[in-house]
Design an enzyme around this catalytic site. Structure first.
Site, short mmCIF file in Angstrom:
data_model
loop_
_atom_site.label_atom_id
_atom_site.label_comp_id
_atom_site.label_asym_id
_atom_site.label_seq_id
_atom_site.Cartn_x
_atom_site.Cartn_y
_atom_site.Cartn_z
CE1 TYR A 165 37.33 -42.86 14.67
CE2 TYR A 165 36.32 -40.82 15.45
CZ TYR A 165 37.22 -41.47 14.63
OH TYR A 165 37.99 -40.75 13.76
CE LYS A 169 40.34 -41.51 16.24
NZ LYS A 169 41.61 -41.88 15.62
#
Length: 305
Positions: A165, A169
């Site tokens: 993640y 990002k």
């Protein structure tokens, strides 16, 4: 000055719940025609149903707004292309894209499968690129576009158990930086949100309930609405949570210059504190900035010697 989106058309991905739902409803309330996109899967991306997105559309239309539902998977180019075509066929333009779709497959890196790593990257980063790529020619032709990508404190600063993640990002920062430069002469502005909010993706991470209750999606939506407005900045990272707003930057320390004979790991180690000093940091508008900083230091050294 009141901000509205009358005459504007917006696509919001991942808009069946949480932040995306809040974004879609707020854009519609301020006059935008909205495509409410959501595959309708669970937090880990499994399953699928457009029922949640349809409820958002029903809410918007009942309130006097105008919205349509779309269940495109943001990782599928053909489905995203069909969504954009449907939008153009119905309303003739796309002014705003809010890339919000996302999933979680949290695990410490040594327990994480590469399949889970790739899947999270595909949804967050590649999905953002696919959706943006689909609307980019339209925005260029219109000489107008506003794009928001949803980053995270995980990408800016790191969170335990989120290597996949966080990587996705953080990748959005480089994506934004390039498109900020490429879109400038076409009136396209692109920005990042780095939000923390009470959604189904944050309910299990241990934030105390009194604090979590202050972390409303609507607080994040306020920043999104600014970032897709006509007078929005570009290449801004807005960190936001619970009514707090700050701007994030990628910066470099001023650094040092080492002449050729001193360009050794030992000399770098000896001067590491000086290299790392944050007493004087620089924000660069493009990638030539650091090079020019170091070239000027080299020139100053040569002039003195």
């Amino acid at each position: 000055m009141s901000i509205d989106y009358k005459g504007k058309v917006a696509i919001v991905t991942g808009a069946g719940n949480g932040l995306g739902k809040s974004h879609a409803i707020a854009l519609a309330a301020r006059g935008a025609k909205v495509v409410v996109n959501d595959l309708g899967g669970s937090v880990d991306g499994s399953g699928g149903s457009i029922s949640a997105a349809q409820e958002v559309v029903n809410h918007i239309n009942a309130a006097g707004g105008e919205a349509i539902v779309n269940g495109a998977n943001v990782t599928k180019e053909d489905e995203v292309a069909a969504m954009v075509k449907e939008t153009m066929d119905k309303w003739g333009r796309v002014d705003i894209l809010v890339n919000n779709a996302g999933i979680l497959r949290d695990k410490t890196f040594h327990k994480m499968t590469l399949a889970d790593f790739r899947t999270v990257i595909d949804v967050h980063l590649v999905g953002t690129a696919i959706c943006t790529h689909a609307v980019w020619p339209i925005m260029r032709e219109q000489t107008y576009g506003r794009i928001v990508c949803t980053s995270s404190p995980s990408g800016l600063h790191g969170i335990f158990g989120q290597a996949n993640y966080g990587a996705a990002k953080a990748g959005m920062i480089g994506f934004m930086n390039a498109l900020h430069l490429e879109g400038a002469k076409y009136g396209i502005k692109i920005n990042l949100l780095s939000p923390s909010a009470k959604t189904r993706m944050t309910l299990d991470i241990g934030i105390p309930e009194p604090i979590l209750d202050q972390m409303t999606p609507e607080a994040i939506t306020a920043a999104m609405l600014f970032l897709v407005s006509e007078d929005a900045p570009s290449r801004a990272i807005v960190s936001c949570a619970a009514g707090g707003y700050a701007r994030g930057y990628v910066v470099e320390t001023d650094g040092i210059y080492l002449p050729p004979d001193d360009q050794t790991p030992e000399e770098i180690a000896a001067r590491w504190d000086e290299i790392s000093s944050t007493d004087n940091v620089h924000y660069y508008e493009n990638s030539s900035g650091p090079s020019m900083n170091f070239m000027n230091k080299a020139k100053d050294f040569a002039d003195k010697n």
